[in-house]
Write an enzyme that holds these catalytic residues in place. Structure first.
Site, PDB file in Angstrom:
ATOM      1  N   CYS A 124     -18.642  63.908 112.280  1.00  0.00           N
ATOM      2  CA  CYS A 124     -20.007  63.990 112.710  1.00  0.00           C
ATOM      3  C   CYS A 124     -21.105  63.623 111.932  1.00  0.00           C
ATOM      4  O   CYS A 124     -21.127  64.231 110.923  1.00  0.00           O
ATOM      5  CB  CYS A 124     -20.230  65.609 113.198  1.00  0.00           C
ATOM      6  SG  CYS A 124     -21.593  66.029 114.043  1.00  0.00           S
ATOM      7  N   GLU A 171     -12.339  63.714 120.301  1.00  0.00           N
ATOM      8  CA  GLU A 171     -12.581  65.229 120.014  1.00  0.00           C
ATOM      9  C   GLU A 171     -13.309  65.315 119.105  1.00  0.00           C
ATOM     10  O   GLU A 171     -13.268  64.761 117.965  1.00  0.00           O
ATOM     11  CB  GLU A 171     -11.149  65.760 119.866  1.00  0.00           C
ATOM     12  CG  GLU A 171     -10.943  67.047 119.470  1.00  0.00           C
ATOM     13  CD  GLU A 171     -10.872  67.477 117.873  1.00  0.00           C
ATOM     14  OE1 GLU A 171     -11.240  68.657 117.861  1.00  0.00           O
ATOM     15  OE2 GLU A 171     -10.782  66.707 117.245  1.00  0.00           O
ATOM     16  N   ARG A 214     -11.405  78.858 119.597  1.00  0.00           N
ATOM     17  CA  ARG A 214     -11.568  77.365 118.890  1.00  0.00           C
ATOM     18  C   ARG A 214     -12.266  76.464 120.049  1.00  0.00           C
ATOM     19  O   ARG A 214     -11.580  75.915 120.878  1.00  0.00           O
ATOM     20  CB  ARG A 214     -10.260  76.861 118.663  1.00  0.00           C
ATOM     21  CG  ARG A 214     -10.560  75.867 117.501  1.00  0.00           C
ATOM     22  CD  ARG A 214      -9.124  75.202 117.482  1.00  0.00           C
ATOM     23  NE  ARG A 214      -9.268  74.210 116.384  1.00  0.00           N
ATOM     24  CZ  ARG A 214      -9.188  74.397 114.910  1.00  0.00           C
ATOM     25  NH1 ARG A 214      -9.268  75.790 114.500  1.00  0.00           N
ATOM     26  NH2 ARG A 214      -9.307  73.467 114.105  1.00  0.00           N
ATOM     27  N   ARG A 216     -13.985  73.065 121.111  1.00  0.00           N
ATOM     28  CA  ARG A 216     -14.209  71.838 120.755  1.00  0.00           C
ATOM     29  C   ARG A 216     -14.881  70.875 122.056  1.00  0.00           C
ATOM     30  O   ARG A 216     -14.681  71.404 123.104  1.00  0.00           O
ATOM     31  CB  ARG A 216     -12.922  71.279 120.125  1.00  0.00           C
ATOM     32  CG  ARG A 216     -12.445  71.879 119.131  1.00  0.00           C
ATOM     33  CD  ARG A 216     -13.145  71.390 117.772  1.00  0.00           C
ATOM     34  NE  ARG A 216     -12.679  71.876 116.386  1.00  0.00           N
ATOM     35  CZ  ARG A 216     -12.887  72.932 116.045  1.00  0.00           C
ATOM     36  NH1 ARG A 216     -13.864  73.905 116.565  1.00  0.00           N
ATOM     37  NH2 ARG A 216     -12.396  73.203 114.682  1.00  0.00           N
TER      38      ARG A 216
END
Length: 375
Positions: A124, A171, A214, A216
């Protein structure tokens, strides 16, 4: 002298039989000869050629191949992998027999083999819009070159643009959506749409598949230049009626080295109390064995504080690397060939394998619909 018993296809059996007869030796002797002369790849290539693959894919920013497992399970064949971390390369090669190429920035599109689907994550990073107005960017097919130059997402866009896969799956962490006041995510989606792909995205929680919270962001795209009709795609929905539990991934016997020392346990409790008094939630996470754990992160190797397993009569303990593998949905025979520190980093950076498999299966439905239109 050791014996090795293996199962092979009928065609491979006939191939070995024919070669051994030509050499006037037994099949066993021929196989030993191949092994001694490093002809294992020859036998492997014959076996691989006999498999019926539905599609081919490339695996970028591959880590330890969690995405690869998911796509192989729905009939895919990986034809190229890129991963720069040397320890991840070791784990990847040990499990798949392929050593990934290094820096994705050195991949030339003309050297990438023919494939159908591009998969991978990417770091990112903020994008610079200096000198490029949104109007000009959206008006030019190559606007992404200006907006994303110098970032690793640029490399993804470059490869997609140069190779035109039928579909892709990207992802990233959930925070990509809000990163840099949402400019990063907006640029990513705009770029992919400028490349003439229909884009779908959704934040999904791995807790639907493994006992771990989690979240994503998953981005799926389909090539509008390939599809001849409507492009319909839906992300998978939770189907498990029985919620996975932390206790299901635990080893029955665990080495004492994973139990926290008195010093570390005292520190973590004091640290948590200090932040509790300040009114925030920072601190260790003592897992509920009948429930879901916190998110496993790459920093788990430092103190394991986000997921601690309670133990009766003694300090809590860290997860073992094998338990981390299970927490991410990796198969039991997945090889862990690096140090614990590296293993924790690798699983903490990986993907929830069964979730990826479900997304891949949904993507195949969309691609199969187009294939049916072409018949």
């Amino acid at each position: 002298m050791k014996q090795l018993h293996i199962k092979i296809s009928d065609d491979l059996y006939e191939e070995i039989k024919g070669n051994s007869m030509a050499r006037e030796c037994t099949m066993q002797s021929y196989i030993v000869e191949c092994l001694k002369k490093d002809k294992v790849n020859k036998l492997k290539d014959i076996q691989e050629a006999q498999k019926d693959y539905k599609f081919k894919f490339i695996d970028l920013f591959a880590g330890i191949g969690g995405t690869r497992i998911g796509f192989e399970r729905v009939g895919g064949k990986c034809v190229l992998t890129s991963e720069w971390d040397k320890y991840c390369q070791q784990t990847y090669e040990a499990n798949y027999g392929d050593k990934p190429v290094g820096d994705v920035r050195e991949l030339q599109v003309e050297n990438i083999p023919e494939y159908d689907i591009l998969v991978g994550g990417f770091p990112c990073q903020p994008f610079s819009l200096a000198g490029v107005s949104k109007k000009n960017s959206l008006g030019r097919p190559t606007g992404f070159l200006d907006e994303t130059q110098g970032t690793l997402f640029f490399e993804v866009a470059r490869i997609i643009s140069g190779t035109r896969p039928k579909a892709f799956l990207l992802e990233n962490v959930k925070n990509l959506v809000s990163h840099d006041k949402k400019r990063t995510f907006t640029t990513v989606i705009n770029t992919l749409e400028q490349l003439n792909y229909k884009v779908f995205y959704k934040i999904m929680n791995g807790a639907d598949y493994v006992p771990q919270h989690r979240e994503r962001i998953f981005i799926v795209g389909f090539d509008k230049e390939y599809f001849t009709g409507d492009i319909n795609f839906e992300f998978p929905r939770k189907v498990n009626l029985i919620q996975p539990k932390v206790k299901d991934i635990l080893d029955k016997e665990v080495d004492e080295k994973y139990t926290l020392s008195d010093k570390l346990w005292s520190y973590l409790q004091a640290y948590a109390q200090k932040h509790k008094e300040k009114g925030n939630g920072f601190g260790f996470g003592l897992a509920e064995l009948e429930g879901t754990s916190r998110t496993l992160s790459a920093r788990y190797h430092k103190d394991g504080s986000e997921i601690l397993i309670p133990q009766e009569g003694k300090n809590p303990r860290r997860l073992t690397p094998r338990e981390c593998a299970r927490l991410m949905g990796f198969p039991e025979d997945f090889k862990i060939v690096v140090s614990n520190t590296q293993a924790y980093k690798q699983f903490g950076n990986s993907v929830v394998v069964p979730l990826i498999e479900d997304i891949a299966r949904k993507m195949m439905i969309t691609l199969d619909e187009e294939k049916a239109r072409r018949l």
